[in-house]
Design a protein around this motif. Structure first.
Motif, PDB file in Angstrom:
ATOM      1  N   PHE A   1     -66.031 -29.461 -10.094  1.00 44.08           N
ATOM      2  CA  PHE A   1     -65.196 -29.355 -11.281  1.00 44.08           C
ATOM      3  C   PHE A   1     -63.762 -28.984 -10.862  1.00 44.08           C
ATOM      4  CE2 PHE A   1     -69.292 -29.219 -13.221  1.00 44.08           C
ATOM      5  CZ  PHE A   1     -69.121 -29.634 -14.525  1.00 44.08           C
ATOM      6  N   VAL A   2     -62.805 -29.594 -11.552  1.00 50.41           N
ATOM      7  CA  VAL A   2     -61.376 -29.321 -11.342  1.00 50.41           C
ATOM      8  C   VAL A   2     -60.745 -29.127 -12.710  1.00 50.41           C
ATOM      9  CG1 VAL A   2     -59.193 -30.199 -10.468  1.00 50.41           C
ATOM     10  CG2 VAL A   2     -61.306 -30.654  -9.207  1.00 50.41           C
ATOM     11  N   LEU A   3     -60.070 -27.990 -12.908  1.00 51.23           N
ATOM     12  CA  LEU A   3     -59.406 -27.672 -14.176  1.00 51.23           C
ATOM     13  C   LEU A   3     -57.910 -27.835 -13.991  1.00 51.23           C
ATOM     14  CD1 LEU A   3     -59.435 -26.578 -17.078  1.00 51.23           C
ATOM     15  CD2 LEU A   3     -59.317 -24.263 -16.093  1.00 51.23           C
ATOM     16  N   LYS A   4     -57.314 -28.734 -14.785  1.00 56.13           N
ATOM     17  CA  LYS A   4     -55.875 -28.950 -14.800  1.00 56.13           C
ATOM     18  C   LYS A   4     -55.391 -28.941 -16.236  1.00 56.13           C
ATOM     19  CE  LYS A   4     -55.243 -31.552 -10.506  1.00 56.13           C
ATOM     20  NZ  LYS A   4     -54.658 -32.785  -9.884  1.00 56.13           N
ATOM     21  N   GLY A   5     -54.656 -27.906 -16.559  1.00 62.01           N
ATOM     22  CA  GLY A   5     -54.179 -27.783 -17.934  1.00 62.01           C
ATOM     23  C   GLY A   5     -55.342 -27.574 -18.893  1.00 62.01           C
ATOM     24  N   ASN A   6     -55.409 -28.424 -19.891  1.00 61.18           N
ATOM     25  CA  ASN A   6     -56.516 -28.334 -20.862  1.00 61.18           C
ATOM     26  C   ASN A   6     -57.570 -29.402 -20.615  1.00 61.18           C
ATOM     27  OD1 ASN A   6     -54.965 -30.520 -21.607  1.00 61.18           O
ATOM     28  ND2 ASN A   6     -55.223 -30.180 -23.808  1.00 61.18           N
ATOM     29  N   MET A   7     -57.604 -29.930 -19.388  1.00 65.27           N
ATOM     30  CA  MET A   7     -58.586 -30.952 -19.043  1.00 65.27           C
ATOM     31  C   MET A   7     -59.458 -30.456 -17.900  1.00 65.27           C
ATOM     32  SD  MET A   7     -56.474 -34.535 -19.276  1.00 65.27           S
ATOM     33  CE  MET A   7     -55.720 -35.045 -20.820  1.00 65.27           C
ATOM     34  N   LEU A   8     -60.788 -30.557 -18.108  1.00 57.78           N
ATOM     35  CA  LEU A   8     -61.762 -30.154 -17.100  1.00 57.78           C
ATOM     36  C   LEU A   8     -62.432 -31.424 -16.565  1.00 57.78           C
ATOM     37  CD1 LEU A   8     -63.306 -27.910 -15.615  1.00 57.78           C
ATOM     38  CD2 LEU A   8     -64.944 -27.887 -17.537  1.00 57.78           C
ATOM     39  N   PHE A   9     -62.074 -31.805 -15.340  1.00 60.66           N
ATOM     40  CA  PHE A   9     -62.653 -32.990 -14.704  1.00 60.66           C
ATOM     41  C   PHE A   9     -63.853 -32.568 -13.853  1.00 60.66           C
ATOM     42  CE2 PHE A   9     -58.131 -33.805 -15.275  1.00 60.66           C
ATOM     43  CZ  PHE A   9     -58.108 -35.060 -15.855  1.00 60.66           C
TER      44      PHE A   9
ATOM     45  N   SER B   1     -64.832 -15.890 -13.474  1.00 57.15           N
ATOM     46  CA  SER B   1     -63.577 -16.595 -13.221  1.00 57.15           C
ATOM     47  C   SER B   1     -63.472 -17.875 -14.045  1.00 57.15           C
ATOM     48  CB  SER B   1     -63.470 -16.920 -11.736  1.00 57.15           C
ATOM     49  OG  SER B   1     -62.318 -17.696 -11.466  1.00 57.15           O
ATOM     50  N   TRP B   2     -64.583 -18.640 -14.137  1.00 49.77           N
ATOM     51  CA  TRP B   2     -64.545 -19.871 -14.905  1.00 49.77           C
ATOM     52  C   TRP B   2     -64.432 -19.604 -16.398  1.00 49.77           C
ATOM     53  CZ3 TRP B   2     -63.449 -24.623 -13.668  1.00 49.77           C
ATOM     54  CH2 TRP B   2     -63.634 -25.063 -12.375  1.00 49.77           C
ATOM     55  N   VAL B   3     -65.138 -18.638 -16.892  1.00 45.84           N
ATOM     56  CA  VAL B   3     -65.056 -18.332 -18.329  1.00 45.84           C
ATOM     57  C   VAL B   3     -63.643 -17.907 -18.703  1.00 45.84           C
ATOM     58  CG1 VAL B   3     -65.864 -16.734 -20.113  1.00 45.84           C
ATOM     59  CG2 VAL B   3     -67.515 -17.786 -18.553  1.00 45.84           C
ATOM     60  N   LYS B   4     -63.014 -17.093 -17.865  1.00 46.13           N
ATOM     61  CA  LYS B   4     -61.654 -16.638 -18.164  1.00 46.13           C
ATOM     62  C   LYS B   4     -60.666 -17.796 -18.130  1.00 46.13           C
ATOM     63  CE  LYS B   4     -60.500 -12.774 -16.358  1.00 46.13           C
ATOM     64  NZ  LYS B   4     -60.088 -11.739 -15.366  1.00 46.13           N
ATOM     65  N   SER B   5     -60.731 -18.631 -17.101  1.00 44.98           N
ATOM     66  CA  SER B   5     -59.775 -19.733 -16.990  1.00 44.98           C
ATOM     67  C   SER B   5     -59.999 -20.789 -18.067  1.00 44.98           C
ATOM     68  CB  SER B   5     -59.869 -20.366 -15.600  1.00 44.98           C
ATOM     69  OG  SER B   5     -61.187 -20.844 -15.372  1.00 44.98           O
ATOM     70  N   LEU B   6     -61.247 -21.072 -18.420  1.00 44.24           N
ATOM     71  CA  LEU B   6     -61.505 -22.059 -19.473  1.00 44.24           C
ATOM     72  C   LEU B   6     -61.085 -21.547 -20.844  1.00 44.24           C
ATOM     73  CD1 LEU B   6     -65.026 -23.344 -18.344  1.00 44.24           C
ATOM     74  CD2 LEU B   6     -62.831 -24.525 -18.114  1.00 44.24           C
ATOM     75  N   SER B   7     -61.224 -20.254 -21.088  1.00 45.01           N
ATOM     76  CA  SER B   7     -60.822 -19.692 -22.386  1.00 45.01           C
ATOM     77  C   SER B   7     -59.311 -19.729 -22.570  1.00 45.01           C
ATOM     78  CB  SER B   7     -61.316 -18.248 -22.505  1.00 45.01           C
ATOM     79  OG  SER B   7     -62.732 -18.198 -22.390  1.00 45.01           O
ATOM     80  N   ARG B   8     -58.540 -19.753 -21.487  1.00 43.62           N
ATOM     81  CA  ARG B   8     -57.078 -19.732 -21.569  1.00 43.62           C
ATOM     82  C   ARG B   8     -56.463 -21.118 -21.357  1.00 43.62           C
ATOM     83  NH1 ARG B   8     -55.770 -14.372 -17.843  1.00 43.62           N
ATOM     84  NH2 ARG B   8     -56.882 -12.878 -19.173  1.00 43.62           N
TER      85      ARG B   8
END
Length: 259
Positions: free
Chosen positions: A39-47, A103-110
């Motif tokens: 998984f790669v998170l860039k902005g509001n997109m989770l690839f 870490s993932w929950v925090k970054s995805l929530s923001r």
């Protein structure tokens, strides 16, 4: 959601920095089995990719209008991404550790723009409150002080005072005139010499009378000035003869003390 646009694929694999990246276990939509994906998170997109070295993502999750929360699952460290609506899909993911899950929950929530809007509004509110507090404080200071205005005080440097040099009394005929000198407190002179004038200044001692040369002295001086070198030579010879005579007498007396 399947990807068909190359722009998203390029954005997912370009060198732009990612907000978060790592392996997660994703539960399938039809089958409840978990598959390990990158998984790669860039902005509001989770690839998410099948492998870390994959060139194109398998899918993308747009993180808008969703909530990230923990959930009960057969896998440990599981959390869910839920969207509002009856037919919306819920993505269930699981991390490999507790720290990775947090870490993932925090970054995805923001990651959503809705969260960024809330943060911007809160910051603007705090800024307005600070400006109001500063304006109120400045007005209070001006009201209490009346017409007082703050002035920047610059320390004034006093000119350095150099020690006064003693005044040199003027001279008259080569002698200093004491009356023109600055006043100096002195004890009164009781010896009868000198004295003070009416203003309290010490009187100078009387100048000695100038001696006038007499006619005879003037004549002798003129004669001496007119003397020729021959008269001086004669005088030198006379004194030389007298000195030689005295020396001979002294030697005789030294040889024979009875003389």
């Amino acid at each position: 959601m399947k990807l068909n646009e190359r722009s998203l694929a390029f954005y997912a694999t370009c060198d732009s920095p990612a907000d978060n990246a790592g392996f997660l276990y994703k539960r399938g939509e039809r089958h409840t089995a978990y598959h390990r994906r990158w998984f790669v998170l860039k902005g509001n997109m989770l690839f998410y990719f099948e492998e870390r070295e994959s060139r194109e993502p398998v899918g993308v999750i747009v993180l808008e209008g969703c909530t990230v929360e923990l959930c009960d699952s057969a896998e440990e460290f599981a959390f869910a991404i839920r969207f509002g609506g009856a037919k919306s899909r819920t993505y269930v993911l699981a991390a490999e550790s507790q720290a990775a899950m947090e870490s993932w929950v925090k970054s995805l929530s923001r990651a959503s723009f809705d969260y960024m809007r809330l943060v911007v509004r809160e910051l603007e509110k705090q800024l307005e409150e600070m400006c109001r507090a500063q304006d109120g404080g400045c007005r209070g200071c001006q009201g209490s002080s009346g017409s007082w205005k703050p002035k920047l005080s610059v320390p004034e440097r006093c000119p350095e005072r150099l020690p006064a040099l003693p005044a040199v009394p003027p001279k008259e005929n080569g002698c200093a005139v004491w009356n023109n000198a600055p006043r100096v407190d002195r004890l009164p002179n009781t010896s009868g010499c000198g004295g003070h004038d009416g203003e309290g200044n010490p009187r100078p001692p009387p100048l000695p009378p100038r001696r006038r040369a007499s006619s005879s002295e003037a004549g002798s001086a003129g004669a001496a000035a007119v003397e020729s070198p021959s008269s001086f030579r004669q005088l030198h010879e006379q004194y030389g003869q007298e000195v030689a005579r005295l020396r001979q007498n002294w030697l005789k007396k030294r040889r024979d003390p009875r003389l």
